[in-house]
Design an enzyme around this catalytic site. Structure first.
Site, PDB file in Angstrom:
ATOM      1  N   ARG A 112       3.698   1.680   5.756  1.00 23.27           N
ATOM      2  CA  ARG A 112       3.946   2.714   4.729  1.00 23.27           C
ATOM      3  C   ARG A 112       4.464   4.008   5.366  1.00 23.27           C
ATOM      4  O   ARG A 112       4.104   5.106   4.952  1.00 23.27           O
ATOM      5  CB  ARG A 112       2.666   3.036   3.944  1.00 23.27           C
ATOM      6  CG  ARG A 112       2.075   1.885   3.189  1.00 23.27           C
ATOM      7  CD  ARG A 112       2.947   1.483   1.995  1.00 23.27           C
ATOM      8  NE  ARG A 112       2.240   0.587   1.113  1.00 23.27           N
ATOM      9  CZ  ARG A 112       2.132  -0.728   1.304  1.00 23.27           C
ATOM     10  NH1 ARG A 112       2.679  -1.286   2.348  1.00 23.27           N
ATOM     11  NH2 ARG A 112       1.476  -1.472   0.428  1.00 23.27           N
TER      12      ARG A 112
ATOM     13  N   SER B 107      -1.934   1.587  -5.008  1.00 24.43           N
ATOM     14  CA  SER B 107      -2.990   1.803  -4.010  1.00 24.43           C
ATOM     15  C   SER B 107      -3.107   3.298  -3.740  1.00 24.43           C
ATOM     16  O   SER B 107      -2.125   3.939  -3.394  1.00 24.43           O
ATOM     17  CB  SER B 107      -2.636   1.132  -2.690  1.00 24.43           C
ATOM     18  OG  SER B 107      -2.516  -0.254  -2.867  1.00 24.43           O
TER      19      SER B 107
ATOM     20  N   GLU C 250      -2.755   7.109   0.403  1.00 25.77           N
ATOM     21  CA  GLU C 250      -1.414   6.564   0.527  1.00 25.77           C
ATOM     22  C   GLU C 250      -0.503   7.328  -0.425  1.00 25.77           C
ATOM     23  O   GLU C 250       0.681   7.498  -0.181  1.00 25.77           O
ATOM     24  CB  GLU C 250      -1.466   5.081   0.127  1.00 25.77           C
ATOM     25  CG  GLU C 250      -0.284   4.281   0.603  1.00 25.77           C
ATOM     26  CD  GLU C 250       0.435   3.577  -0.519  1.00 25.77           C
ATOM     27  OE1 GLU C 250       1.517   3.066  -0.275  1.00 25.77           O
ATOM     28  OE2 GLU C 250      -0.086   3.569  -1.647  1.00 25.77           O
TER      29      GLU C 250
HETATM   30  N1  EPU Z   1     -11.406  -6.401  -2.173  1.00 24.15           N
HETATM   31  C1  EPU Z   1     -12.712  -6.147  -2.476  1.00 24.15           C
HETATM   32  N2  EPU Z   1     -13.026  -5.878  -3.774  1.00 24.15           N
HETATM   33  C2  EPU Z   1     -12.102  -5.904  -4.774  1.00 24.15           C
HETATM   34  C3  EPU Z   1     -10.761  -6.151  -4.458  1.00 24.15           C
HETATM   35  C4  EPU Z   1     -10.420  -6.403  -3.135  1.00 24.15           C
HETATM   36  O1  EPU Z   1     -13.583  -6.150  -1.620  1.00 24.15           O
HETATM   37  O2  EPU Z   1     -12.466  -5.672  -5.910  1.00 24.15           O
HETATM   38  C5  EPU Z   1     -11.026  -6.690  -0.777  1.00 24.15           C
HETATM   39  C6  EPU Z   1     -10.939  -8.182  -0.554  1.00 24.15           C
HETATM   40  O3  EPU Z   1     -11.544  -8.485   0.675  1.00 24.15           O
HETATM   41  C7  EPU Z   1      -9.455  -8.417  -0.484  1.00 24.15           C
HETATM   42  C8  EPU Z   1      -9.015  -7.149   0.190  1.00 24.15           C
HETATM   43  O4  EPU Z   1      -9.798  -6.142  -0.453  1.00 24.15           O
HETATM   44  O5  EPU Z   1      -9.164  -9.539   0.297  1.00 24.15           O
HETATM   45  C9  EPU Z   1      -7.546  -6.841   0.133  1.00 24.15           C
HETATM   46  O6  EPU Z   1      -7.074  -6.886  -1.171  1.00 24.15           O
HETATM   47  P1  EPU Z   1      -5.524  -7.232  -1.442  1.00 24.15           P
HETATM   48  O7  EPU Z   1      -4.991  -8.090  -0.398  1.00 24.15           O
HETATM   49  O8  EPU Z   1      -5.405  -7.613  -2.862  1.00 24.15           O
HETATM   50  O9  EPU Z   1      -4.751  -5.903  -1.344  1.00 24.15           O
HETATM   51  P2  EPU Z   1      -4.939  -4.589  -0.505  1.00 24.15           P
HETATM   52  O10 EPU Z   1      -5.060  -4.742   0.940  1.00 24.15           O
HETATM   53  O11 EPU Z   1      -6.072  -3.903  -1.186  1.00 24.15           O
HETATM   54  C10 EPU Z   1      -2.392  -4.112  -0.077  1.00 24.15           C
HETATM   55  C11 EPU Z   1      -1.380  -3.071  -0.464  1.00 24.15           C
HETATM   56  C12 EPU Z   1      -0.876  -3.285  -1.882  1.00 24.15           C
HETATM   57  C13 EPU Z   1      -0.268  -4.682  -1.960  1.00 24.15           C
HETATM   58  C14 EPU Z   1      -1.357  -5.705  -1.570  1.00 24.15           C
HETATM   59  C15 EPU Z   1      -0.832  -7.104  -1.530  1.00 24.15           C
HETATM   60  C16 EPU Z   1      -1.985  -1.074   0.791  1.00 24.15           C
HETATM   61  C17 EPU Z   1      -2.547   0.300   0.741  1.00 24.15           C
HETATM   62  N3  EPU Z   1      -1.984  -1.752  -0.351  1.00 24.15           N
HETATM   63  O12 EPU Z   1      -3.533  -3.881  -0.888  1.00 24.15           O
HETATM   64  O13 EPU Z   1       0.121  -2.332  -2.129  1.00 24.15           O
HETATM   65  O14 EPU Z   1       0.209  -4.945  -3.255  1.00 24.15           O
HETATM   66  O15 EPU Z   1      -1.856  -5.395  -0.251  1.00 24.15           O
HETATM   67  O16 EPU Z   1      -0.052  -7.265  -0.395  1.00 24.15           O
HETATM   68  O17 EPU Z   1      -1.543  -1.516   1.851  1.00 24.15           O
HETATM   69  C18 EPU Z   1       0.579  -0.184  -3.035  1.00 24.15           C
HETATM   70  O18 EPU Z   1       0.973   0.141  -1.917  1.00 24.15           O
HETATM   71  O19 EPU Z   1       0.565   0.639  -4.003  1.00 24.15           O
HETATM   72  C19 EPU Z   1       0.062  -1.520  -3.253  1.00 24.15           C
HETATM   73  C20 EPU Z   1      -0.423  -1.918  -4.425  1.00 24.15           C
END
Ligand code: EPU
Length: 346
Positions: free
Chosen positions: A162, A245, A342
């Protein structure tokens, strides 16, 4: 060119903050942009995309610029590789939809990310194991110091998670178009959380399928699966205000991760190449019990606690900031990790 004074920006930020700017200018060609005399505009001057990663905390005293440069052109239709040049004002997902329709691989995992092409290149948007830098060949900019056209190769853009050099030289370069490199060659990326499973569940392919069956996959099928996953987890900006995010996923040294894991048990994580560890901020926030927590009209989204939503539609920036600070302090207190937003605060 549209030029409006004392302009309400509610429709230009997906958080739907009711703020105004002194002057709003929307241009539809690079020539129109070049004809502006930046020094004569109300200061400061900022450039926005779809406002999907911004939190306006107060009225903006200067000028907000917005691109309506919206062409999509094929530059080179190679046997495998296809180059496309796309105006900065094109809605990023419209570009992704077009590549999938053409059967081109590369952009499909970035389906449904809100925002426009110019901002995508500045922010290095990413999802499901792909970052936009992976398909960028070059970024065409105007240098606001002398209005010269400057083209950066992807390697010159300083891309990180990012992050890009455009974010560190704020205001200097305005992205006018982006050169993308897609491919006809079968190259799906299905290994990031849930993508392969979603395709199996949709009956697009079965887990026992041979490689040849998987090879019948199309970019469109992957796009459909990703859209399905995102719709389940993330709020639709058309229904409820948010900026996706809110925090970045923190990266910590191995020792820090080990000491957290010793206390907390199973902690989801990804080990990076240099041995440091990325922990999902969503998990840290969830663990602190924040799902559904609110301050005024702002609320932590139930299905994905990494997202703060304008639940009432009337949330003030102060509500969002209060919630943000509570989350940062609580996560810091429990895990010793400082979350960084972010979302850009203006
Ligand atoms: N999780 C929880 N509780 C929840 C939801 C998630 O504990 O209620 C944990 C789980 O362990 C899950 C982990 O969070 O495996 C990661 O969740 P996920 O892979 O869905 O996404 P993320 O890491 O939270 C990132 C990006 C998103 C992107 C997704 C999918 C960032 C800041 N965010 O989120 O980007 O869509 O991966 O690749 O890197 C954005 O930048 O606005 C955005 C939405």
């Amino acid at each position: 060119m549209t030029r409006i004074e004392n302009y309400d920006l509610s429709a230009h930020n997906t958080f739907r903050m009711k703020v105004k700017c002194a002057l709003y200018i929307e241009y539809s060609s690079v020539a129109e942009l070049q004809a502006l005399s930046i020094a004569d505009l109300p200061q400061p001057v900022m450039h926005i995309g779809a406002g999907s990663n911004l939190l306006f905390t107060k009225d903006f005293p200067g000028t907000v610029l917005h691109s309506k440069v919206d062409f999509v052109k094929f530059v080179d239709m190679g046997l495998d590789e296809v180059l496309m040049t796309v105006g900065a004002g094109v809605v990023f997902d419209d570009f992704v939809a077009r590549t999938c329709k053409e059967g081109l691989w590369g952009a499909e995992n970035l389906s449904l990310i809100p925002g426009e092409v110019g901002a995508a290149a500045v922010q290095n948007i990413g999802a499901y194991g792909v970052e936009v830098k992976d398909i960028i060949a070059g970024v065409v900019c105007l240098d606001t110091r002398d209005w010269t056209k400057t083209v950066f190769k992807m390697q010159e853009c300083g891309y990180g998670y990012r992050d890009s050099m455009f974010k560190h030289q704020k205001g200097r370069y305005i992205v006018t178009s982006v050169l993308f490199r897609l491919t006809r060659k079968y190259s799906p990326k299905l290994d990031y959380g849930g993508v392969r499973k979603a395709l199996e569940a949709a009956g697009t392919a079965s887990s026992a399928a041979s490689d040849t069956v998987w090879q019948s996959l199309t970019p469109q099928a992957v796009r459909d699966a990703i859209i399905g996953i995102r719709r389940q987890k993330l709020p639709d900006p058309a229904d409820v205000g948010s900026a996706g995010s809110f925090f970045k996923n923190p990266v910590v040294p191995r020792e820090v991760f080990d000491s957290i894991a010793a206390k907390e048990g199973d902690v989801p994580h990804y080990v990076l190449e240099d041995g440091s560890v990325k922990i999902p901020a969503a998990w840290l926030i969830d663990r602190c019990g924040f799902k559904g927590a609110s301050e005024g009209g702002a609320q932590v989204y139930e299905k994905q606690p990494l997202v703060i939503v304008n639940a009432s539609g009337e949330a003030a920036a102060a509500d969002v900031l209060k919630l943000e600070n509570r989350i940062i302090a609580t996560v810091q207190g429990r895990f010793g990790i400082t979350l960084n937003p972010e979302v850009e605060h203006v």
